[in-house]
Design an enzyme around this catalytic site. Structure first.
Site, PDB file in Angstrom:
ATOM      1  N   VAL A 185       0.850  -1.191   0.000  1.00 39.24           N
ATOM      2  CA  VAL A 185       0.000   0.000   0.000  1.00 39.24           C
ATOM      3  C   VAL A 185       0.887   1.242   0.000  1.00 39.24           C
ATOM      4  CG1 VAL A 185      -1.812   1.281   1.196  1.00 39.24           C
ATOM      5  CG2 VAL A 185      -1.804  -1.218   1.256  1.00 39.24           C
ATOM      6  N   ARG A 190     -19.109  -8.150   6.375  1.00 44.24           N
ATOM      7  CA  ARG A 190     -18.646  -9.365   7.028  1.00 44.24           C
ATOM      8  C   ARG A 190     -17.272  -9.259   7.683  1.00 44.24           C
ATOM      9  NH1 ARG A 190     -18.813 -15.459   4.794  1.00 44.24           N
ATOM     10  NH2 ARG A 190     -16.781 -14.756   4.117  1.00 44.24           N
TER      11      ARG A 190
END
Length: 524
Positions: A263, A367
């Site tokens: 990232v 989730r």
């Protein structure tokens, strides 16, 4: 907790982590209706005709010429299956027929013999769940149920009948065809369940060595998978933008490293806007179709409380996903380094519920709600995100950075493999609220497998110091952490809860963000 309004002048001291409190039911098991104390059924015998079919395509020729004339040629099976039969001996307190991999997991799980004997089906449920390669998507589409009647529990592992489909529309049949994968060498406590397929590629299904036809079938399936991967890459090329991200964005600065990618922060040359770019190595992504699914979903999900997808590029086998960048970091930094008061917790819960209401209205279940996946702007904005593609931004030296995707936030109905819907996110939000109170989720110091067992059998966790919370906050937590899914609040309902009316302005989070950053600097 303190409601000190002078928080801006002097940030509170970082909380000291305390060991998780295990909720005791006094011998009463909330899920006893779902997990029978009786021994599991005996292993059913294999049917004889199956061997006849195997002999037809395994190359056996004895006495087969006449039969070949009478019946058409039968091709090898397209879905070879390695069935696992596990039983439990109530007298000895031992499981029978358990795969070696599961037995090793159980030995290191810290689930006591008494707990195993008390609830053998729960043990099997969590073993199968923990070892399953179906827990692979973070953003999932769901179909609103037409009827209220869902299966009350998962079938025993040695049952022949097929399991009723869950509300979630994921392909769970695949995991029934594979034997439990070999235990990874890295510690189980640091393993991500949601990214297991990325970190630990699942080995090929284990078949009977004497069945040549089955082996040929597996080879055929592998070729089919390879071809599907090519189709997926072609589809990916139609989704991404054309161009070189290294030319459109400059000033790349690495801020995170994950199992399958990196990232960066970067600056948009044309707009001067700072962005986050996830560089994903597709060679380390065995389930590439999930990436397509996530990109398509994120393109459609534009909301003030969701980290927005901006663009994507494909350069060779490297996928670049450009996202909105929030400089405040994750909520994890705040909950582990500072103390939040109830009004600040209410503000965060309100923003997350607004995001969940939007997701659920669009038939999407996140989730994986937890503090790691909530990002903060320096001005106090709160946004849901999902860095399941590749890397976690949390510094690697942080204890919590190794816990992304672990089971501590999961709802009981997920752990026990029941049919479930969007309210699993509400349960996880309740666990995240406990994080904001105590600095960690319940059972964090437990082995992940035992944590799953405790979630399945204990249900609603107990706070370490419930008397310190206001009645209105405790009621909010109870609505989120209700075992009965029907009674558990929805995002829309909980947005009307009186607790959220206590919320401070989002700007009240800025001092906490600054304090967390200072604390993290001093810890380096």
């Amino acid at each position: 907790m303190s409601d000190n309004g002078e928080l801006e002048d002097k940030p509170p001291a970082p909380p000291v982590r305390m060991s998780s409190t295990i909720f005791s039911t006094g011998g009463k098991d909330p899920l006893s209706a779902n997990h029978s104390l009786k021994p599991l059924p005996s292993v059913p015998e294999e049917k004889k005709p199956r061997h006849k079919i195997i002999s037809i395509f395994s190359g056996t020729e004895k006495g087969s010429k006449k039969k070949e004339k009478e019946r058409p040629e039968i091709s090898p099976p397209s879905d070879f299956e390695h069935t696992i039969h596990v039983g439990f001996d109530a007298v000895t307190g031992e499981f029978t027929g358990m795969p070696e991999q599961w037995a090793r997991l159980l030995q290191t799980s810290n689930i006591t013999k008494l707990e195993q004997k008390k609830n053998p089906q729960a043990v099997l449920d969590v073993l199968k769940f923990y070892d399953s390669n179906t827990v692979k998507q973070k953003y999932l589409s769901f179909t609103p149920p037409e009827k209220d009647g869902f299966p009350s529990g998962t079938p025993a592992l040695n049952a022949k009948g097929t399991e009723a489909p869950a509300v979630v529309t994921e392909e769970e049949d695949d995991d029934e065809e594979t034997a439990p994968p070999v235990i990874a060498p890295r510690p189980d406590h640091t393993k991500s369940i949601y990214t297991r397929s990325v970190i630990d590629p699942v080995p090929a299904p284990v078949g009977d060595s004497h069945v040549d036809g089955a082996a040929k079938s597996l080879d055929k399936q592998k070729k089919k998978t390879k071809m599907t991967d090519e189709e997926i890459m072609e589809k990916l090329r139609t989704i991404v933008s054309i161009g070189d991200p290294k030319k459109k964005y400059t000033r790349y600065e690495k801020i995170g490293q994950g199992a399958s990618g990196t990232v960066f922060t970067a600056t948009d040359v044309a707009l001067g806007q700072e962005v986050a770019i996830k560089q994903i190595n597709l060679q380390k992504q065995p389930k590439k179709e999930l990436i397509i699914n996530e990109i398509l979903v994120m393109k459609e999900l534009k909301n003030p409380n969701i980290v927005n997808f901006l663009d994507s590029y494909l350069v060779g086998d490297e996928l670049f996903v450009v996202m909105e960048y929030l400089a405040g970091g994750s909520l994890t930094d705040v909950v582990t380094e500072t103390c939040m008061d109830e009004a600040q917790i209410a503000a965060v819960c309100r923003e997350c519920l607004q995001a969940l209401e939007f997701l659920h209205a669009n038939q999407v279940i996140h989730r994986d709600i937890k503090s790691d996946n909530v990002l903060l702007g320096m001005e106090g904005s709160v946004k849901l995100t999902d860095f399941g593609f590749c890397a976690q931004i949390t510094p690697e030296q942080s204890k919590r950075s190794t816990m992304v995707g672990t089971p501590y936030w999961m709802a009981p109905e997920v752990v026990t493999r029941k049919a479930y819907g969007p309210k699993v996110d509400i349960w996880s939000l309740g666990i995240m609220a406990i994080e904001m109170v105590e600095g960690e989720p319940p059972y964090l110091n437990e082995n992940p497998l035992r944590a799953l067992y405790l979630i399945a059998t204990n249900g609603t966790p107990e706070l370490q110091n419930p008397e310190k919370l206001s009645p209105i906050f405790r009621d909010f937590l109870n609505r989120c952490l209700e075992m009965d899914v029907e009674k558990r609040g929805s995002a829309k309902e909980l947005l009307q809860h009186p607790f959220l009316k206590l919320a401070k302005p989002l700007s009240s989070l800025t001092p906490l963000i600054m304090a967390a950053k200072e604390a993290m600097k001093s810890n380096r």
